[in-house]
Write a protein that holds these residues in place. Sequence first.
Motif: not given
Length: 151
Positions: A7-10, A54-57, A64-69
């Motif tokens: 469910a949470w994997l890209p 993608d996984t964080a999103e 969430a990808d912006n937070v990771v970046l």
Amino acid sequence: MSPALHAWLPDRPAITDSLTRAIFVGGTLYVVERSLSYAVTAGLAFLALQLVADTAENVVGDYADNVVLGTLILGATGYVAVLGSALGILVGGVVAGGWFLADGVQHLRHGVTRDEVGVPYTHEGSVLTGLPKALLARLAEPLLLETRDRQ
């Protein structure tokens, strides 16, 4: 693979797109640098970054990808600061990383997804006036989300 893990994997198209982009990055760096090991390392690092984002999103939510970046940019800026880099690079890294982090946190906090952004990024005017207005609206969006909730 268990349904909870799946469910949470890209999904497969996202992984294929990420792999294609990573190959493009590695290929471009190979053409520029003529170093196969550098190109492969950079391509794999880019692929890992995309998959983590993608996984964080998928786990946390949109943006969430912006937070990771943003976190990675700030971490890299801190590392470069320890090495004693130029002030302009440090200021640019803090500004860029801070904006990505603030943008991601604000969108997650307010539950705004990319499909329902609050500010239109198109404005009336020519390229000389419309494009800067749209860019400023996007850069100000983390602040505008805060003021929108107060109204």
